[in-house]
Design a protein around this motif. Structure first.
Motif, mmCIF file in Angstrom:
data_model
loop_
_atom_site.group_PDB
_atom_site.id
_atom_site.type_symbol
_atom_site.label_atom_id
_atom_site.label_comp_id
_atom_site.label_asym_id
_atom_site.label_seq_id
_atom_site.Cartn_x
_atom_site.Cartn_y
_atom_site.Cartn_z
ATOM 1 N N UNK A 124 0.442 -6.818 6.744
ATOM 2 C CA UNK A 124 -0.471 -6.766 7.889
ATOM 3 C C UNK A 124 0.339 -6.667 9.182
ATOM 4 N N UNK A 125 -0.131 -5.808 10.099
ATOM 5 C CA UNK A 125 0.452 -5.742 11.432
ATOM 6 C C UNK A 125 1.594 -4.772 11.619
ATOM 7 N N UNK A 126 2.072 -4.142 10.535
ATOM 8 C CA UNK A 126 3.176 -3.188 10.649
ATOM 9 C C UNK A 126 2.641 -1.758 10.699
ATOM 10 N N UNK A 127 3.372 -0.890 11.383
ATOM 11 C CA UNK A 127 3.014 0.520 11.439
ATOM 12 C C UNK A 127 3.626 1.282 10.275
ATOM 13 N N UNK A 128 2.783 2.096 9.628
ATOM 14 C CA UNK A 128 3.247 2.893 8.494
ATOM 15 C C UNK A 128 2.837 4.353 8.659
ATOM 16 N N UNK A 129 3.749 5.264 8.289
ATOM 17 C CA UNK A 129 3.390 6.667 8.140
ATOM 18 C C UNK A 129 2.711 6.836 6.783
ATOM 19 N N UNK A 130 1.673 7.662 6.735
ATOM 20 C CA UNK A 130 0.857 7.807 5.532
ATOM 21 C C UNK A 130 1.325 8.996 4.696
#
Length: 504
Positions: free
Chosen positions: A328-334
């Motif tokens: 939760x709360x982290x940025x991810x590339x999809x």
């Protein structure tokens, strides 16, 4: 009365059945995703792509990740071009008949995303039904089916290419919709598929102004343009008076945060707002709770998800994560593997998980739409929240905006430069900029560090845009209407320079 009762009972049966299925994948997310992946591998094992990477002998998710490469559109384009020529069994069994044309943010001038029969039925159309199911499940008193749905899709007609067709995704969806769906949608199919935006707007207004509308579906910015013009041609004060049975706006494509206040004023009363996350590549998430600011990740649409932590994005051999590994709360590339024939495809979006039980997300930006000229790693979600705070404090409302870096020169620190078109201007522009700047500092520690004592970054520079600047700029680029979006952030000055020139 008997017919209506039968229809309502059938609708309620379908909604109840589908809600049970959604609860099942919420309870069993990993099993659902594993089943999706291995179903796709089995279906496509005889294709050219499947044979090249040995789909038939893949026995685990880690095996799939090590054997099948991550691809951008440019990497995958040769396979798409073969499929566009009508050659069957390249990336998906049989011939792919439709391709969604999207400008996107790749280096290619246009992307052509494959749309298979499987992706139409099991992803896009299934999601449309789920959107209604989730909404009505939350609002059992809804009378949605008794009124019309106003859809505002793309401005592209269908074009023939060899044995295949291409066009805007909405044109493909509309062309293949069953008749019974067309009955409840306005404007007509003919008007929906018109190409020229200004003529289309006039035709839509003619068709819809005397209709009984219960729901809206579209991109907030373009829907607002339509509704504002509609009000100019009707004697009512607001949309709520024109359409007393309007109860919900299903929106997607861009953040709703800058538009919420303007829609409340346009409507003249409270309605419901439900966000969706879809693209040419597939339909991914739906807001499943009234008033929520996140969306439920839909796990049974024939899409297998992987995620790259943004701090590792762009690095060679960056390991992708599956659902059970995200935080939760982290940025991810999809990364997507889809029933449209895309395999480990980088869509270009970034998301942030708000919950892992169930898996809910917020769109945080684009892998190419950010500002990181000085190590500040500024993402769209930071900017949207900061602008909201600045607007609330200065009683301002925003129509559109974009931001870009001002690069360092000799003896000069850098800065961020913004051009903002206001629906309602701040009562004090200096206060607006200060609040915006302080909010960014509180939201982003990297930005705060670069702003410390103006060592790397000076205070933001904000220009007020003249009325309709962004509309005129999009028009000059041939990108009015539909799914076209104003780029919010850029790591270079490609967008802001022509906007500044047009603002003089």
């Amino acid at each position: 009365m008997a017919t209506k009762a039968f229809f309502n009972s059938m609708v309620n049966w379908f909604i109840g059945r589908r809600i049970d299925q959604i609860k099942h994948f919420i309870k069993h997310p990993y099993e659902t995703q594993r089943e999706v992946l291995f179903s796709q591998l089995f279906i496509a094992e005889g294709t050219e792509y499947g044979q090249k990477y040995g789909f038939k002998s893949i026995s685990s998710i880690s095996d799939f990740q090590s054997r099948v490469p991550l691809v951008s559109y440019e990497d995958f384009e040769p396979y798409i071009e073969k499929s566009r020529q009508g050659i069957p069994d390249i990336i998906w069994p049989g011939q792919i008949k439709y391709f969604a044309k999207s400008s996107g943010t790749t280096n290619a001038k246009s992307k052509f995303i494959p749309i298979t029969e499987n992706s139409l039925e099991d992803c896009h159309y299934k999601a449309g039904k789920d959107l209604i199911a989730l909404y009505v499940n939350n609002h059992p008193e809804s009378e949605l089916f008794q009124h019309k749905n106003l859809r505002l899709g793309g401005s592209s007609e269908m074009y023939q290419n060899f044995k295949t067709k291409f066009g805007d995704l909405s044109a493909i969806l509309i062309e293949n919709l069953p008749y019974w769906v067309e009955v409840i949608n306005i404007p007509s199919k003919k008007v929906s598929l018109m190409g020229e935006w200004e003529s289309k707007l006039k035709a839509i207004i003619t068709e819809i102004k005397n209709q009984d509308v219960g729901s809206l579906t579209g991109v907030p910015s373009w829907m607002m343009v339509l509704l504002q013009r509609l009000l100019k041609e009707t004697p009512v004060e607001n949309i709520g008076n024109l359409w007393p049975n309007l109860e919900v706006f299903f929106h997607g494509g861009i953040s709703f945060i800058p538009y919420r206040q303007q829609y409340q004023k346009l409507m003249g009363r409270e309605i419901n707002y439900y966000e969706i996350y879809n693209a040419s590549e597939g339909f991914f998430a739906i807001q499943d709770r009234s008033g929520a600011e996140d969306m439920l990740l839909m796990l049974d649409y024939g899409i297998f998800y992987e995620f790259i932590p943004m701090e590792l994005f762009g690095q060679d051999q960056a390991r992708t994560l599956v659902l059970e590994e995200v935080e939760v709360g982290k940025n991810y590339a999809v990364v997507l593997t889809t029933n449209g024939g895309l395999w480990r495809y980088l869509i270009g979006d970034t998301v942030k998980f708000t919950s892992t039980n169930p898996y809910r997300i917020k769109i945080s930006g684009r892998t190419k739409h950010y500002i990181n000229a000085f190590g500040e790693e500024l993402m769209i979600d930071n900017v949207e929240i900061a602008l909201k705070k600045a607007c609330e404090s200065t009683h301002a409302q925003i129509i559109d905006y974009t931001g870009a870096p001002i690069y360092m020169k000799e003896n000069e620190t850098g800065a961020h430069e913004w051009i903002i078109e206001f629906y309602k201007k701040p009562f004090d522009m200096e206060s607006f900029v200060s609040i915006f700047d302080e909010a960014l500092k509180s939201l982003n520690s990297d930005y705060e560090a670069k702003r410390y004592n103006n060592i790397t970054l000076k205070r933001p520079i904000v220009h007020q845009a003249r009325p309709q600047l962004f509309y005129d700029w999009m028009n000059s680029r041939g990108k009015l209407g539909g799914q076209n979006k104003v780029p919010r952030l850029s790591n270079d000055r490609e967008y802001i320079e022509p906007l500044l020139a047009m603002n003089q």
